[in-house]
Design an enzyme around this catalytic site. Structure first.
Site, PDB file in Angstrom:
ATOM      1  N   TRP A   1       0.811  -1.223   0.000  1.00 12.91           N
ATOM      2  CA  TRP A   1       0.000   0.000   0.000  1.00 12.91           C
ATOM      3  C   TRP A   1       0.842   1.269   0.000  1.00 12.91           C
ATOM      4  CZ3 TRP A   1      -4.552  -0.855   4.019  1.00 12.91           C
ATOM      5  CH2 TRP A   1      -5.389  -1.869   3.535  1.00 12.91           C
ATOM      6  N   LYS A   2       2.129   1.138   0.285  1.00 16.78           N
ATOM      7  CA  LYS A   2       3.007   2.307   0.390  1.00 16.78           C
ATOM      8  C   LYS A   2       2.407   3.310   1.385  1.00 16.78           C
ATOM      9  CE  LYS A   2       4.993   1.364  -4.085  1.00 16.78           C
ATOM     10  NZ  LYS A   2       5.672   1.893  -5.280  1.00 16.78           N
TER      11      LYS A   2
ATOM     12  N   HIS B   1      13.131  -2.061  -0.161  1.00 19.54           N
ATOM     13  CA  HIS B   1      12.396  -1.534  -1.320  1.00 19.54           C
ATOM     14  C   HIS B   1      13.196  -0.394  -1.939  1.00 19.54           C
ATOM     15  CE1 HIS B   1       9.255   0.372  -3.727  1.00 19.54           C
ATOM     16  NE2 HIS B   1       8.601  -0.773  -3.650  1.00 19.54           N
TER      17      HIS B   1
ATOM     18  N   GLU C   1      12.445  -5.922  -8.498  1.00 23.93           N
ATOM     19  CA  GLU C   1      11.719  -4.712  -8.869  1.00 23.93           C
ATOM     20  C   GLU C   1      12.643  -3.816  -9.696  1.00 23.93           C
ATOM     21  OE1 GLU C   1      10.645  -2.242  -5.580  1.00 23.93           O
ATOM     22  OE2 GLU C   1      12.675  -2.281  -4.796  1.00 23.93           O
TER      23      GLU C   1
ATOM     24  N   GLY D   1       5.964   2.512 -10.553  1.00 22.39           N
ATOM     25  CA  GLY D   1       5.142   3.716 -10.549  1.00 22.39           C
ATOM     26  C   GLY D   1       5.226   4.530 -11.822  1.00 22.39           C
TER      27      GLY D   1
ATOM     28  N   SER E   1       5.495  -2.777 -11.489  1.00 23.16           N
ATOM     29  CA  SER E   1       4.219  -2.362 -12.091  1.00 23.16           C
ATOM     30  C   SER E   1       3.418  -3.544 -12.631  1.00 23.16           C
ATOM     31  CB  SER E   1       4.450  -1.326 -13.198  1.00 23.16           C
ATOM     32  OG  SER E   1       4.948  -0.120 -12.661  1.00 23.16           O
TER      33      SER E   1
ATOM     34  N   GLY F   1       1.944  -2.737  -6.264  1.00 26.97           N
ATOM     35  CA  GLY F   1       1.795  -1.415  -5.679  1.00 26.97           C
ATOM     36  C   GLY F   1       0.418  -0.836  -5.914  1.00 26.97           C
ATOM     37  N   GLY F   2       0.308   0.080  -6.872  1.00 22.51           N
ATOM     38  CA  GLY F   2      -0.936   0.808  -7.100  1.00 22.51           C
ATOM     39  C   GLY F   2      -2.151  -0.068  -7.308  1.00 22.51           C
TER      40      GLY F   2
END
EC number: 5.3.1.1
Length: 247
Positions: A10-11, A94, A165, A171, A209, A230-231
């Site tokens: 969720w960052k 990360h 990653e 992102g 991503s 992530g998003g």
């Protein structure tokens, strides 16, 4: 056969209301999933999410921890503290921590060691920048980053999750090609095989991503064992779609 792991990162996102709505949506959609699912949430929401995830197959995860066991380290959160909230996974190293907080390979390795000591599975992130890829240094960089963790953790390396990653794909909407992703995962697998007789049980997940559109093809590769998402993990339909691709 390695199970797939889909871990949502969720960052620095979320609110009490938004978290409740998101987890409720996931509770309905995940059910008795045959793959492993985790949510790595901001530390201030661990208690809330621990309660929301009771009775589900979704594991609770954190986004960072201190390399120290206890002491005068203002603002830090220890592995023992995370353990008290039922945390099963913790992201370490990360790229955003490496970039913005200047975390070194040695520090990341120490954090992984601390997580393991507390019974928490570290999700160890490795990856190259765009400049490093264009200079042909991808393999050198990811192997150096992983080597530090292997050296610090010895036989316990079989208890970690590795996340590749590519920094240039986080992102940005860019994604490594399927071939690029699998090639790096294969390099990491070979490095782990040289370090541990249990290397084939170690999950290597992709963190560049991954989304609902590309997940199925990425997850079909022989050395891609899941995703650090992530998003897309903040959107119930997208995250459920990725989970479905893994299961």
């Amino acid at each position: 056969m390695r199970k797939k792991l889909i871990a949502g990162n969720w960052k620095m996102n979320g609110s009490l209301a938004a978290n409740e709505a998101l987890v409720k949506g996931l509770r309905v959609g995940v059910g008795a999933s045959v793959c492993q699912v985790a949510l790595c949430v901001p530390s201030v929401y661990l208690a809330q999410c621990q309660a929301l995830l009771v009775g589900t197959a979704i594991a609770l995860g954190a986004q960072d921890l201190s390399q120290h066991e206890v002491g005068a380290f203002t603002g830090e959160i220890s592995g023992a503290m995370l353990q008290e909230f039922g945390v099963r996974y913790c992201i370490v190293g990360h790229s955003e921590r490496r970039q913005y907080h200047f975390e070194t390979d040695a520090l990341v390795a120490a954090k992984a060691q601390r997580a393991l000591a507390c019974g928490i599975t570290p999700i160890v992130c490795v990856g190259e920048t765009l400049a490093e890829r264009e200079a042909g240094r991808t393999e050198e960089v990811v192997k150096r980053q992983l080597a530090a963790v292997i050296h610090a953790n010895g036989h316990c390396i079989s208890e970690v999750v590795v996340a590749y990653e590519p920094v240039w794909a986080i992102g940005t909407g860019k994604t490594a090609s399927i071939e690029q992703a699998q090639q790096v995962h294969s390099v990491l697998r070979q490095q782990l095989q040289a370090a541990s007789i249990q290397a084939d049980r170690i999950q290597i997940i992709y963190g560049g991503s991954m989304n609902a559109a590309n997940a199925a093809e990425l997850l079909a590769q022989p050395d891609i064992d899941g995703g650090l998402v992530g998003g897309a993990s903040l959107k119930v339909p997208d995250f459920l779609s990725i989970i479905a691709s893994a299961c």
